[in-house]
Design a protein around this motif. Structure first.
Motif, PDB file in Angstrom:
ATOM      1  N   PRO A  28     -13.047  -6.291  -5.159  1.00  0.00           N
ATOM      2  CA  PRO A  28     -12.734  -5.172  -5.295  1.00  0.00           C
ATOM      3  C   PRO A  28     -12.387  -4.320  -4.118  1.00  0.00           C
ATOM      4  O   PRO A  28     -11.330  -3.270  -4.478  1.00  0.00           O
ATOM      5  N   VAL A  29     -13.748  -4.254  -3.497  1.00  0.00           N
ATOM      6  CA  VAL A  29     -13.772  -3.119  -2.256  1.00  0.00           C
ATOM      7  C   VAL A  29     -12.478  -3.956  -1.279  1.00  0.00           C
ATOM      8  O   VAL A  29     -11.961  -2.028  -0.909  1.00  0.00           O
ATOM      9  N   PHE A  30     -12.695  -5.273  -0.814  1.00  0.00           N
ATOM     10  CA  PHE A  30     -11.416  -5.199  -0.140  1.00  0.00           C
ATOM     11  C   PHE A  30     -10.005  -4.883  -0.649  1.00  0.00           C
ATOM     12  O   PHE A  30      -8.780  -4.749   0.145  1.00  0.00           O
ATOM     13  N   TRP A  31      -9.707  -4.976  -2.082  1.00  0.00           N
ATOM     14  CA  TRP A  31      -8.511  -4.626  -2.387  1.00  0.00           C
ATOM     15  C   TRP A  31      -7.871  -3.329  -2.409  1.00  0.00           C
ATOM     16  O   TRP A  31      -6.989  -2.999  -1.652  1.00  0.00           O
ATOM     17  N   VAL A  32      -9.647  -2.766  -2.796  1.00  0.00           N
ATOM     18  CA  VAL A  32      -8.384  -1.215  -2.639  1.00  0.00           C
ATOM     19  C   VAL A  32      -8.274  -0.972  -1.204  1.00  0.00           C
ATOM     20  O   VAL A  32      -7.706   0.224  -1.134  1.00  0.00           O
ATOM     21  N   THR A  34      -7.553  -2.212   1.670  1.00  0.00           N
ATOM     22  CA  THR A  34      -5.863  -3.203   2.269  1.00  0.00           C
ATOM     23  C   THR A  34      -4.929  -2.193   1.179  1.00  0.00           C
ATOM     24  O   THR A  34      -3.573  -1.936   1.965  1.00  0.00           O
ATOM     25  N   GLY A  35      -5.354  -2.443  -0.387  1.00  0.00           N
ATOM     26  CA  GLY A  35      -4.134  -1.444  -0.966  1.00  0.00           C
ATOM     27  C   GLY A  35      -3.734  -0.274  -0.606  1.00  0.00           C
ATOM     28  O   GLY A  35      -2.781   0.085  -0.605  1.00  0.00           O
ATOM     29  N   SER A  36      -4.600   0.882   0.043  1.00  0.00           N
ATOM     30  CA  SER A  36      -4.424   2.088   0.633  1.00  0.00           C
ATOM     31  C   SER A  36      -3.424   1.873   2.411  1.00  0.00           C
ATOM     32  O   SER A  36      -3.433   3.244   1.545  1.00  0.00           O
ATOM     33  N   MET A  37      -3.733   0.830   2.627  1.00  0.00           N
ATOM     34  CA  MET A  37      -3.203   1.140   3.668  1.00  0.00           C
ATOM     35  C   MET A  37      -1.584  -0.299   3.489  1.00  0.00           C
ATOM     36  O   MET A  37      -1.385   0.100   4.235  1.00  0.00           O
ATOM     37  N   ASN A  38      -1.108  -0.348   2.047  1.00  0.00           N
ATOM     38  CA  ASN A  38      -0.152  -0.882   1.962  1.00  0.00           C
ATOM     39  C   ASN A  38       1.027  -0.284   2.477  1.00  0.00           C
ATOM     40  O   ASN A  38       1.047   1.374   1.788  1.00  0.00           O
ATOM     41  N   PRO A  39       2.206  -0.241   3.256  1.00  0.00           N
ATOM     42  CA  PRO A  39       3.256   0.659   2.618  1.00  0.00           C
ATOM     43  C   PRO A  39       3.720   1.132   1.783  1.00  0.00           C
ATOM     44  O   PRO A  39       4.476   2.160   1.789  1.00  0.00           O
ATOM     45  N   SER A  45       4.040  -3.304  -5.938  1.00  0.00           N
ATOM     46  CA  SER A  45       4.160  -4.261  -4.421  1.00  0.00           C
ATOM     47  C   SER A  45       2.920  -4.437  -3.079  1.00  0.00           C
ATOM     48  O   SER A  45       3.280  -4.791  -2.103  1.00  0.00           O
ATOM     49  N   THR A  46       2.058  -3.803  -3.885  1.00  0.00           N
ATOM     50  CA  THR A  46       0.780  -3.997  -3.398  1.00  0.00           C
ATOM     51  C   THR A  46      -0.056  -5.225  -3.124  1.00  0.00           C
ATOM     52  O   THR A  46       0.051  -6.520  -4.101  1.00  0.00           O
ATOM     53  N   LYS A  47      -0.383  -5.906  -1.888  1.00  0.00           N
ATOM     54  CA  LYS A  47      -0.838  -6.846  -1.162  1.00  0.00           C
ATOM     55  C   LYS A  47      -1.947  -7.455  -0.715  1.00  0.00           C
ATOM     56  O   LYS A  47      -2.886  -6.516  -0.540  1.00  0.00           O
ATOM     57  N   LEU A  48      -2.678  -8.007  -1.116  1.00  0.00           N
ATOM     58  CA  LEU A  48      -3.992  -8.038  -0.297  1.00  0.00           C
ATOM     59  C   LEU A  48      -4.264  -8.231   0.908  1.00  0.00           C
ATOM     60  O   LEU A  48      -5.225  -7.655   2.180  1.00  0.00           O
ATOM     61  N   ILE A  49      -2.804  -9.307   1.152  1.00  0.00           N
ATOM     62  CA  ILE A  49      -3.207  -8.804   2.636  1.00  0.00           C
ATOM     63  C   ILE A  49      -1.727  -8.307   3.230  1.00  0.00           C
ATOM     64  O   ILE A  49      -0.946  -9.229   3.339  1.00  0.00           O
ATOM     65  N   THR A 240       2.397   4.412 -10.487  1.00  0.00           N
ATOM     66  CA  THR A 240       3.742   4.185  -8.759  1.00  0.00           C
ATOM     67  C   THR A 240       3.239   5.449  -7.965  1.00  0.00           C
ATOM     68  O   THR A 240       3.601   4.858  -6.988  1.00  0.00           O
ATOM     69  N   GLU A 241       1.703   5.525  -8.474  1.00  0.00           N
ATOM     70  CA  GLU A 241       1.304   6.236  -7.336  1.00  0.00           C
ATOM     71  C   GLU A 241      -0.196   5.572  -7.080  1.00  0.00           C
ATOM     72  O   GLU A 241      -0.903   6.163  -6.074  1.00  0.00           O
ATOM     73  N   PHE A 242      -0.284   3.032  -6.979  1.00  0.00           N
ATOM     74  CA  PHE A 242      -1.155   3.684  -6.973  1.00  0.00           C
ATOM     75  C   PHE A 242      -1.890   3.087  -5.631  1.00  0.00           C
ATOM     76  O   PHE A 242      -2.994   3.337  -5.243  1.00  0.00           O
ATOM     77  N   THR A 243      -1.338   3.381  -4.565  1.00  0.00           N
ATOM     78  CA  THR A 243      -1.628   3.040  -3.358  1.00  0.00           C
ATOM     79  C   THR A 243      -2.377   4.503  -2.703  1.00  0.00           C
ATOM     80  O   THR A 243      -3.250   4.526  -1.957  1.00  0.00           O
ATOM     81  N   THR A 244      -1.905   5.185  -3.118  1.00  0.00           N
ATOM     82  CA  THR A 244      -2.718   6.595  -2.752  1.00  0.00           C
ATOM     83  C   THR A 244      -3.827   7.082  -3.604  1.00  0.00           C
ATOM     84  O   THR A 244      -4.676   7.304  -3.278  1.00  0.00           O
ATOM     85  N   PHE A 245      -3.382   6.367  -4.819  1.00  0.00           N
ATOM     86  CA  PHE A 245      -4.958   6.606  -5.742  1.00  0.00           C
ATOM     87  C   PHE A 245      -6.139   5.420  -5.039  1.00  0.00           C
ATOM     88  O   PHE A 245      -7.091   5.869  -4.996  1.00  0.00           O
TER      89      PHE A 245
END
Length: 278
Positions: A28-32, A34-39, A45-49, A240-245
């Motif tokens: 979960p830590v890795f997912w968060v 990498t998710g914070s740096m997804n475009p 639309s968030t990808k693990l890698i 809609t703001e998951f990556t910002t979160f």
């Protein structure tokens, strides 16, 4: 089956369990991170890698939201709660450990019973009390709630540590003319450093991560904490703001991670000492 083979199998199973536990914890830590740096912006639309990394969400937090204000508010509350809570816990524990006075046993039993009830059971009473004291939507009202709530568990833990310290040190200090305040600050405090660090760090982390009481007490935009601000960022917006979160969540973890790496030895020693001597 030989004893050496059994030992090897046991070690292999132990390491396998540790590796699996590590994967479960770190995934979960890795997912968060990498998710914070997804475009993209949404959870779907968030990808693990991700194919490319972007820091635009971190920039957005500081330029388009009140994230920095939330961060300052949370840091203020956590810091002052750490100071007040540690002082109250340690002085109460010292009094219960070293002094004999009427109501001592009843006080200890009362603190023990209070630990059996979750803190949110008193939310209505706390709300009314802060309303009467004109401390609603006030950081200091929240700090008082946190500081008072930390006493039962912390005092029991530190009292157990103080009980394990030899009284001969205090008796020798009294012979040399030291009073109780001098004994407390010059003898008990230096000997209790691991326990003090453990209590202080715990009292910092509690308000830093808390949402329920902060949501109850704080109302205005300028007084919000990180937990409230990040929660409202994704509430009712269909992720809609998951990556910002996720970017905000990564930054939230930085102070706690720094504290852990700086004081991990003292925290482990304090926890073991409280468990063994309680």
């Amino acid at each position: 089956m030989s004893a050496s083979l059994k030992n090897k199998m046991g070690s292999a199973i132990t390491y396998l369990i540790l590796v699996m536990t590590t994967i479960v914890v770190l995934y979960p830590v890795f997912w968060v991170v990498t998710g914070s740096m997804n475009p993209g912006d949404s959870l779907f639309s968030t990808k693990l890698i991700p194919k490319s990394l972007s820091f635009k969400h971190y920039v957005y937090l500081f330029q388009e939201t009140d994230y920095l204000l939330w961060y300052k508010n949370t840091l203020k509350i956590a810091f002052w709660n750490m100071i007040f809570s540690t002082f109250l816990v340690v002085t109460a524990a010292y009094a219960f450990s070293r002094f004999r006075f009427p109501g001592r046993k009843q006080g200890l039993m009362g603190m023990l019973i209070l630990q059996m009830f979750p803190g949110f059971m008193g939310m209505i009473a706390i709300y009314i009390l802060l309303l009467q004291l004109n401390l609603l939507d006030n950081h200091w009202g929240l700090i008082l709630v946190y500081a008072g709530g930390s006493i039962p568990f912390g005092a029991w833990l530190v009292k157990g540590y103080f009980d394990g310290l030899p009284r001969s040190l205090e008796e020798a200090a009294k012979i040399d003319g030291a009073n109780h305040i001098q004994i407390f600050y010059k003898i008990m405090m230096p000997l209790s450093r691991p326990m003090l660090v453990f209590i202080a760090v715990n009292n910092f982390i509690g308000p830093w991560m808390d949402f329920i009481f902060a949501r109850l007490v704080l109302r205005s935009q300028e007084n919000k904490t990180l937990a409230i601000g990040l929660f409202e960022m994704v509430t009712g917006r269909t992720n809609t703001e998951f990556t910002t979160f996720a970017a905000g969540a990564v930054l939230v973890a930085i102070p706690i991670t720094i504290l852990f790496f700086l004081f991990q030895n003292q925290m482990v020693e304090g926890l073991k000492a409280g468990a063994n001597k309680g």
